[in-house]
Design a protein around this motif. Structure first.
Motif, PDB file in Angstrom:
ATOM      1  N   SER A 394       0.756  -1.216  -0.054  1.00 21.89           N
ATOM      2  CA  SER A 394      -0.004   0.055   0.033  1.00 21.89           C
ATOM      3  C   SER A 394       0.907   1.339   0.088  1.00 21.89           C
ATOM      4  CB  SER A 394      -0.796   0.069   1.188  1.00 21.89           C
ATOM      5  OG  SER A 394      -0.225  -0.090   2.341  1.00 21.89           O
ATOM      6  N   GLY A 395       1.899   1.245   0.676  1.00 24.04           N
ATOM      7  CA  GLY A 395       2.822   2.613   0.997  1.00 24.04           C
ATOM      8  C   GLY A 395       3.550   2.621  -0.391  1.00 24.04           C
ATOM      9  N   THR A 396       3.934   1.550  -0.855  1.00 24.91           N
ATOM     10  CA  THR A 396       4.817   1.817  -2.457  1.00 24.91           C
ATOM     11  C   THR A 396       3.630   2.384  -3.393  1.00 24.91           C
ATOM     12  OG1 THR A 396       6.364   0.194  -1.536  1.00 24.91           O
ATOM     13  CG2 THR A 396       6.425   0.812  -3.875  1.00 24.91           C
ATOM     14  N   MET A 397       2.632   1.843  -3.490  1.00 21.41           N
ATOM     15  CA  MET A 397       1.598   2.403  -4.393  1.00 21.41           C
ATOM     16  C   MET A 397       1.163   3.560  -4.074  1.00 21.41           C
ATOM     17  SD  MET A 397      -0.968  -1.036  -4.738  1.00 21.41           S
ATOM     18  CE  MET A 397      -2.116  -0.100  -5.819  1.00 21.41           C
ATOM     19  N   LYS A 398       1.287   3.991  -2.819  1.00 14.63           N
ATOM     20  CA  LYS A 398       0.743   5.532  -2.793  1.00 14.63           C
ATOM     21  C   LYS A 398       1.873   6.396  -3.169  1.00 14.63           C
ATOM     22  CE  LYS A 398      -0.803   5.974   1.384  1.00 14.63           C
ATOM     23  NZ  LYS A 398      -1.144   6.157   2.567  1.00 14.63           N
ATOM     24  N   ALA A 399       2.970   5.954  -3.017  1.00 15.24           N
ATOM     25  CA  ALA A 399       4.313   6.802  -3.464  1.00 15.24           C
ATOM     26  C   ALA A 399       4.223   6.764  -5.067  1.00 15.24           C
ATOM     27  CB  ALA A 399       5.619   6.087  -2.902  1.00 15.24           C
ATOM     28  N   ILE A 400       3.972   5.564  -5.712  1.00 14.97           N
ATOM     29  CA  ILE A 400       4.274   5.614  -7.108  1.00 14.97           C
ATOM     30  C   ILE A 400       3.084   6.574  -7.641  1.00 14.97           C
ATOM     31  CG2 ILE A 400       3.757   4.099  -9.031  1.00 14.97           C
ATOM     32  CD1 ILE A 400       4.960   1.726  -7.728  1.00 14.97           C
ATOM     33  N   GLN A 401       1.700   6.598  -7.258  1.00 17.04           N
ATOM     34  CA  GLN A 401       0.770   7.000  -7.568  1.00 17.04           C
ATOM     35  C   GLN A 401       1.032   8.650  -7.378  1.00 17.04           C
ATOM     36  OE1 GLN A 401      -2.492   5.293  -5.363  1.00 17.04           O
ATOM     37  NE2 GLN A 401      -2.570   3.448  -6.670  1.00 17.04           N
ATOM     38  N   LEU A 402       1.647   9.050  -6.267  1.00 18.00           N
ATOM     39  CA  LEU A 402       2.059  10.519  -5.886  1.00 18.00           C
ATOM     40  C   LEU A 402       2.835  10.857  -7.106  1.00 18.00           C
ATOM     41  CD1 LEU A 402       1.461  12.539  -3.667  1.00 18.00           C
ATOM     42  CD2 LEU A 402       3.436  12.027  -2.761  1.00 18.00           C
ATOM     43  N   LEU A 403       3.872  10.341  -7.364  1.00 22.37           N
ATOM     44  CA  LEU A 403       5.052  10.841  -8.489  1.00 22.37           C
ATOM     45  C   LEU A 403       4.380  10.882  -9.763  1.00 22.37           C
ATOM     46  CD1 LEU A 403       6.845  10.426  -6.078  1.00 22.37           C
ATOM     47  CD2 LEU A 403       8.650   9.712  -7.594  1.00 22.37           C
ATOM     48  N   LEU A 404       3.407   9.886 -10.083  1.00 24.92           N
ATOM     49  CA  LEU A 404       2.712   9.929 -11.480  1.00 24.92           C
ATOM     50  C   LEU A 404       1.378  10.888 -11.477  1.00 24.92           C
ATOM     51  CD1 LEU A 404       2.784   6.078 -12.427  1.00 24.92           C
ATOM     52  CD2 LEU A 404       4.390   7.766 -13.023  1.00 24.92           C
ATOM     53  N   SER A 405       1.001  11.479 -10.418  1.00 23.08           N
ATOM     54  CA  SER A 405       0.081  12.411 -10.350  1.00 23.08           C
ATOM     55  C   SER A 405       0.352  13.620 -11.181  1.00 23.08           C
ATOM     56  CB  SER A 405      -0.443  12.702  -8.801  1.00 23.08           C
ATOM     57  OG  SER A 405       0.597  13.638  -8.394  1.00 23.08           O
ATOM     58  N   ASP A 406      -0.759  14.249 -11.684  1.00 33.21           N
ATOM     59  CA  ASP A 406      -0.427  15.453 -12.348  1.00 33.21           C
ATOM     60  C   ASP A 406       0.041  16.734 -11.488  1.00 33.21           C
ATOM     61  OD1 ASP A 406      -1.194  14.286 -14.836  1.00 33.21           O
ATOM     62  OD2 ASP A 406      -3.487  15.168 -14.726  1.00 33.21           O
ATOM     63  N   ASP A 407      -0.418  16.835 -10.152  1.00 32.82           N
ATOM     64  CA  ASP A 407       0.039  17.912  -9.454  1.00 32.82           C
ATOM     65  C   ASP A 407       1.441  17.681  -8.786  1.00 32.82           C
ATOM     66  OD1 ASP A 407      -2.266  19.065 -10.186  1.00 32.82           O
ATOM     67  OD2 ASP A 407      -3.429  18.566  -8.485  1.00 32.82           O
ATOM     68  N   LYS A 408       1.450  16.748  -7.999  1.00 28.95           N
ATOM     69  CA  LYS A 408       2.663  16.503  -6.757  1.00 28.95           C
ATOM     70  C   LYS A 408       3.786  15.805  -7.914  1.00 28.95           C
ATOM     71  CE  LYS A 408       4.692  16.470  -3.038  1.00 28.95           C
ATOM     72  NZ  LYS A 408       5.156  17.747  -2.331  1.00 28.95           N
ATOM     73  N   GLY A 409       3.312  15.257  -8.814  1.00 30.30           N
ATOM     74  CA  GLY A 409       4.317  14.629  -9.859  1.00 30.30           C
ATOM     75  C   GLY A 409       4.922  15.670 -10.556  1.00 30.30           C
TER      76      GLY A 409
END
Length: 448
Positions: A394-409
């Protein structure tokens, strides 16, 4: 080679990436000083690994004793060869230097050592020659070791409650660094030989003629400014990968053609360096997160660790994933399809990610990893630490999604591109690193 005008003995700490980092510095110096002989002293295994078929006109490798008994077989305890080596220094280096002087016919006029080998200061003083120390890590970790005694004193005055979260705000540039980020040996595990050696190093480095870093001033200006008040001369001359032209390493696993088939900024590159291996449970969790996230991945993973991956993982992800035993990391990070670097946050890996503007997901393990991770996430804001510092699905998925997100990424990418820009400028002809390297060349030329 031409007539030897002067002779410099180079002394390495022959573990991890220490020897190769020092050799990169020596290669740069040797290219600009063709009549200076650089005698590179390291263990036979280390020399074999980093020279492997490479020859340089004015760099000569010399093998020194590793302290291990004949027939020694490594059984997985990384401390064993380190402690054996520490038990035979500095005598092994003195013997190697005598051999180098006899062959060159010229006495050594300067010592260039890994900063960890603090005995270099005493040896240089006895010889009446200057000592130049090379720090393989970043400015933040160097500052911590120079401030070990004040840190220990301050920590001792803090109550036990929330001690780990206390920051090092009393050290310039370190207000975001917490006590829990400190390497072993600063405030705990003081009995370890490595801890003692690093403490001694912090006390001895102010005596060095110059301390050289594979970094650049603009990345940690407050810390560098403080270091300059404590050391005779601080010379940030990196990032070496941007300043030193090296032939590409062979891509025997076909990483680059595989990356060519993927979209721009779509691939997660996973590597925890050449020494570290994540615990089996974390490898499995990382694999599960990669599979569930459906992100294309290139994973540098030792063959013996593949048995810890979930059953069927390789088959299920074969279309969008590639696992190799070794990857040409610089070429991988430079590839346009790579968008994320999942890393242990060792200094070389962090600097390489910055040099090629690849945001990071950090899972720190030991040594300077935690410090670098804190800088990545909270100071430079160019990546994130996995939740609780451990790889979970769950933690790794959250980090991946964060970096791939339009805003934070996008924000992280913009921040790391700014750091990359300053790194490139630093090594250009009028940049801070280029000017510092000229100062180092003058020191070498004058004393060597």
């Amino acid at each position: 080679m031409a007539t030897i005008s002067s002779h410099i003995a180079v002394m390495t700490f022959p573990f991890s990436s220490h020897p190769s980092a020092l050799l990169n510095l020596v290669r740069r110096l040797a290219a600009s000083a063709p009549t200076v002989r650089f005698s590179f002293l390291s263990t036979a295994k280390s020399n074999q690994d980093i020279f492997s078929g490479q020859q340089y006109d004015n760099i000569r490798p010399y093998d020194v004793s590793d302290g291990l008994p004949e027939g020694f077989i490594f059984a997985g305890n990384v401390h064993e060869p380190v402690e054996a080596f520490m038990n035979v220094i500095p005598g092994n280096f003195k013997a190697g230097m005598q051999e180098a002087e006899a062959e060159a016919g010229v006495k050594v006029g300067c010592l260039l050592t890994d900063a960890f080998l603090a005995f270099g200061g005493e040896m240089a003083e006895a010889m009446g020659v200057p000592w130049i120390a090379f720090w393989i890590g970043g400015p933040c970790s160097l500052s911590v070791h120079l401030h070990t005694d004040p840190i220990r004193s301050t920590v001792g005055d803090i109550g036990t409650a929330h001690k780990a979260e206390q920051t090092l705000k009393f050290i310039p540039g370190m207000s975001k660094i917490q006590i829990c980020d400190l390497p072993e040996g600063i405030v705990d595990h003081l009995e370890m030989p490595i801890a003692h050696a690093l403490h001694v190093m912090g006390l001895k480095l102010p005596e060095a003629t110059a301390v050289v870093l594979n970094s650049y001033e603009e990345i940690d200006l407050a810390i560098i400014t403080d270091l300059k008040t404590k050391l005779k001369k601080v010379l940030s001359v990196g990032p070496s990968i941007l300043a030193l032209s090296s032939p590409p390493k062979p891509d025997e696993s076909g990483c680059l053609p595989w990356l060519d088939k993927h979209k721009v900024a779509s691939v997660a590159y996973i590597s925890f360096g050449t020494i570290l291996v994540a615990p089996p449970s974390e490898l499995a969790a990382l694999a599960e997160a990669i599979e569930a996230s459906r992100v294309p991945y290139l994973w540098s993973l030792p063959d013996h660790s593949r048995r810890h991956l979930p059953q069927g993982f390789l088959e299920r992800t074969s279309i969008r994933g590639l696992i190799v035993s070794w990857a040409p990391q610089l070429q991988v990070l430079a590839h346009t399809s790579v968008s994320i670097h999942i890393t242990h946050s060792g200094w070389n890996s962090v600097l390489e990610s910055i040099s090629y503007a690849v945001p990071m997901i950090c899972r720190p393990f030991f040594a300077d990893n935690m410090l670098n991770c804190r800088m990545v996430e909270d100071v430079w804001e160019i990546g994130v630490r996995v939740e609780d510092g451990i790889l979970t699905k769950s933690g790794t998925m959250k980090a991946i999604q964060l970096l791939l997100s339009d805003d934070k990424g996008k924000e992280l990418k913009e921040n790391i591109m700014l750091l990359q820009e300053s790194a490139v400028k630093a090594v250009e002809s009028n940049g801070s690193s280029a000017k510092n390297f000229e100062i180092l060349e003058d020191i070498i030329g004058f004393y060597g």
